[in-house]
Design a protein around this motif. Structure first.
Motif, short mmCIF file in Angstrom:
data_model
loop_
_atom_site.label_atom_id
_atom_site.label_comp_id
_atom_site.label_asym_id
_atom_site.label_seq_id
_atom_site.Cartn_x
_atom_site.Cartn_y
_atom_site.Cartn_z
N GLU A 226 0.83 -1.21 0.00
CA GLU A 226 0.00 0.00 0.00
C GLU A 226 0.86 1.25 0.00
O GLU A 226 0.56 2.23 -0.70
CB GLU A 226 -0.94 0.00 1.21
CG GLU A 226 -2.01 -1.07 1.16
CD GLU A 226 -2.87 -0.97 -0.10
OE1 GLU A 226 -3.24 0.16 -0.47
OE2 GLU A 226 -3.15 -2.01 -0.72
N ARG A 227 1.95 1.24 0.79
CA ARG A 227 2.83 2.42 0.82
C ARG A 227 3.51 2.61 -0.53
O ARG A 227 3.69 3.75 -0.99
CB ARG A 227 3.87 2.23 1.93
CG ARG A 227 4.81 3.43 2.14
CD ARG A 227 4.07 4.70 2.55
NE ARG A 227 3.19 4.48 3.69
CZ ARG A 227 3.60 4.42 4.97
NH1 ARG A 227 4.88 4.59 5.27
NH2 ARG A 227 2.72 4.23 5.95
N ARG A 282 12.73 15.16 -2.63
CA ARG A 282 12.51 14.61 -1.29
C ARG A 282 11.76 13.28 -1.36
O ARG A 282 12.10 12.33 -0.66
CB ARG A 282 11.72 15.61 -0.45
CG ARG A 282 11.51 15.14 0.99
CD ARG A 282 10.62 16.08 1.75
NE ARG A 282 10.33 15.59 3.09
CZ ARG A 282 9.31 15.96 3.83
NH1 ARG A 282 8.45 16.85 3.35
NH2 ARG A 282 9.12 15.46 5.03
N VAL A 283 10.74 13.22 -2.20
CA VAL A 283 9.96 11.98 -2.32
C VAL A 283 10.82 10.87 -2.93
O VAL A 283 10.81 9.73 -2.48
CB VAL A 283 8.70 12.21 -3.17
CG1 VAL A 283 7.96 10.89 -3.39
CG2 VAL A 283 7.78 13.21 -2.49
N GLY A 300 5.67 7.55 5.26
CA GLY A 300 4.28 7.95 5.43
C GLY A 300 4.13 9.45 5.56
O GLY A 300 3.21 10.05 4.98
N ARG A 301 5.04 10.06 6.33
CA ARG A 301 4.98 11.52 6.50
C ARG A 301 5.28 12.24 5.19
O ARG A 301 4.64 13.25 4.85
CB ARG A 301 5.98 11.96 7.58
CG ARG A 301 5.60 11.51 9.00
CD ARG A 301 6.45 12.23 10.02
NE ARG A 301 7.86 11.91 9.88
CZ ARG A 301 8.47 10.92 10.54
NH1 ARG A 301 7.77 10.14 11.36
NH2 ARG A 301 9.76 10.69 10.38
N VAL A 302 6.25 11.74 4.45
CA VAL A 302 6.62 12.37 3.18
C VAL A 302 5.47 12.29 2.19
O VAL A 302 5.16 13.26 1.50
CB VAL A 302 7.89 11.69 2.60
CG1 VAL A 302 8.10 12.11 1.15
CG2 VAL A 302 9.11 12.08 3.43
N ALA A 308 -0.52 16.89 0.46
CA ALA A 308 -1.10 18.15 0.94
C ALA A 308 -0.59 19.33 0.12
O ALA A 308 -1.36 20.22 -0.26
CB ALA A 308 -0.77 18.34 2.42
N ARG A 309 0.69 19.33 -0.18
CA ARG A 309 1.26 20.44 -0.94
C ARG A 309 0.79 20.42 -2.39
O ARG A 309 0.58 21.47 -3.02
CB ARG A 309 2.78 20.40 -0.86
CG ARG A 309 3.27 20.71 0.55
CD ARG A 309 4.75 20.46 0.73
NE ARG A 309 5.57 21.35 -0.06
CZ ARG A 309 6.90 21.33 -0.05
NH1 ARG A 309 7.54 20.44 0.71
NH2 ARG A 309 7.59 22.17 -0.79
#
Length: 317
Positions: A226-227, A282-283, A300-302, A308-309
């Motif tokens: 899933e990630r 970054r990703v 997950g945070r990235v 969001a951005r």
């Protein structure tokens, strides 16, 4: 005696089926991990080729730039580690049925004799058909190594593995020699059937541990899958956003390549492209798994931050 041997053989067949199912499950997990890894690499490579490289080709033409220089993103290559790496499949050796039964069946062919011949018959049979504790066939050994392995086999395995070792084996061989007249085929076969069942019980316990590990890996594999899909989607969205904004940015630079002469709107456009480039880097650089092949919280945070951005960029446009 027949019931004991039947139970041992039935357990051996059950263990063989369990090993087969485990092997198939592990191969499926490895296949899916490999596919996820390949898809993630492809998404990163596409983002690099179609988004980052064209943007930087244009950006490097700007003069008197007052923004922070771009972070360097190395081009992903086939040799780089990115995303989920497939585990190496465990080597599983499934012995043929004849090998499973060899340890118990050959004793029925030993004639009921007495004295030294009674001792020599089973001894030769073990040398011919049985395997040492290492799994190697005793018949492939020579000299003292073959003798030691044979005696340990009659002792139900080496002392370190819970058996009686060579000493117990020699005692049993001596007993066969001295009391062979009363040691019938049934007694020998029953003893060997019990030894076979004990061996299969140990294999069953080992299989239980492996099955528990595989279930845990299946749970972790689902989360990793899933990630990986989330990361692929973000990489594709970043590529689309860069490709969508690139024509306007290219037109801006071709019309004037002096950043010092840009107004606030034009500077904001350049800043937005630089920010998008940095987000993509970054990703791409974020690992999904750590050194222990566990899902990282950072990924997950990235993903959440990038989504969001991207939504905010879409709302602004």
């Amino acid at each position: 005696m027949d019931i004991d041997l039947f139970d041992a053989v039935r357990l051996a067949n059950t263990n063989r089926q369990r090993r087969k199912r485990l092997h198939e499950c592990e191969r499926e997990l490895d296949r899916r991990a490999a596919e996820d890894n390949a898809a993630l690499r492809k998404a990163g490579q596409t983002l690099y080729d179609e988004g980052l490289v064209p943007f930087r080709d244009v950006y490097q033409r700007l003069q008197h730039v007052e923004l922070v220089e771009l972070a360097v993103a190395e081009r992903p290559t086939v040799g780089d580690k990115a995303g989920t790496e497939p585990r190496q499949p465990r080597k599983i050796t499934v012995p043929p049925a004849v090998r499973v039964l060899a340890g118990g069946a050959f004793l029925f062919a030993v004639p009921l004799v007495v004295g030294h011949a009674a001792k020599a018959g089973p001894y030769r049979a073990v040398r011919t058909f049985a395997s040492a504790s290492t799994g190697r066939a005793i018949k492939t050994l020579h000299g003292a190594a073959a003798r030691n392995a044979t005696e340990a086999w009659f002792g139900r395995g080496p002392v370190g593995a819970g058996g009686g070792g060579r000493e117990a084996g020699r005692r049993l061989l001596d007993k066969i020699e001295t009391t062979s007249a009363s040691l019938t085929r049934e007694v020998i076969a029953k003893w060997q059937a019990q030894a076979l069942e004990d061996s299969q019980q140990k294999k069953a316990r080992d299989l239980e541990r492996r099955e528990a590990e595989t279930r845990m890996r299946q749970d972790e594999g689902s989360a990793l899958h899933e990630r990986s899909k989330d990361m692929q989607r973000v990489l594709q969205d970043l590529r689309s956003e860069l490709v969508r904004k690139l024509p306007s940015f290219t037109t801006l630079v071709e019309a004037c390549d002096d950043f010092a002469r840009y107004d606030s709107r034009q500077r904001a456009e350049v800043a937005a492209m630089v920010d998008l480039d940095g987000l993509a880097v970054r990703v791409m650089d974020c690992p999904i798994t750590d050194a222990d092949e566990r899902l990282t919280e950072e990924s997950g945070r990235v993903v959440a931050d990038a989504e969001a951005r991207l939504r905010a960029m879409e709302a602004e446009s």
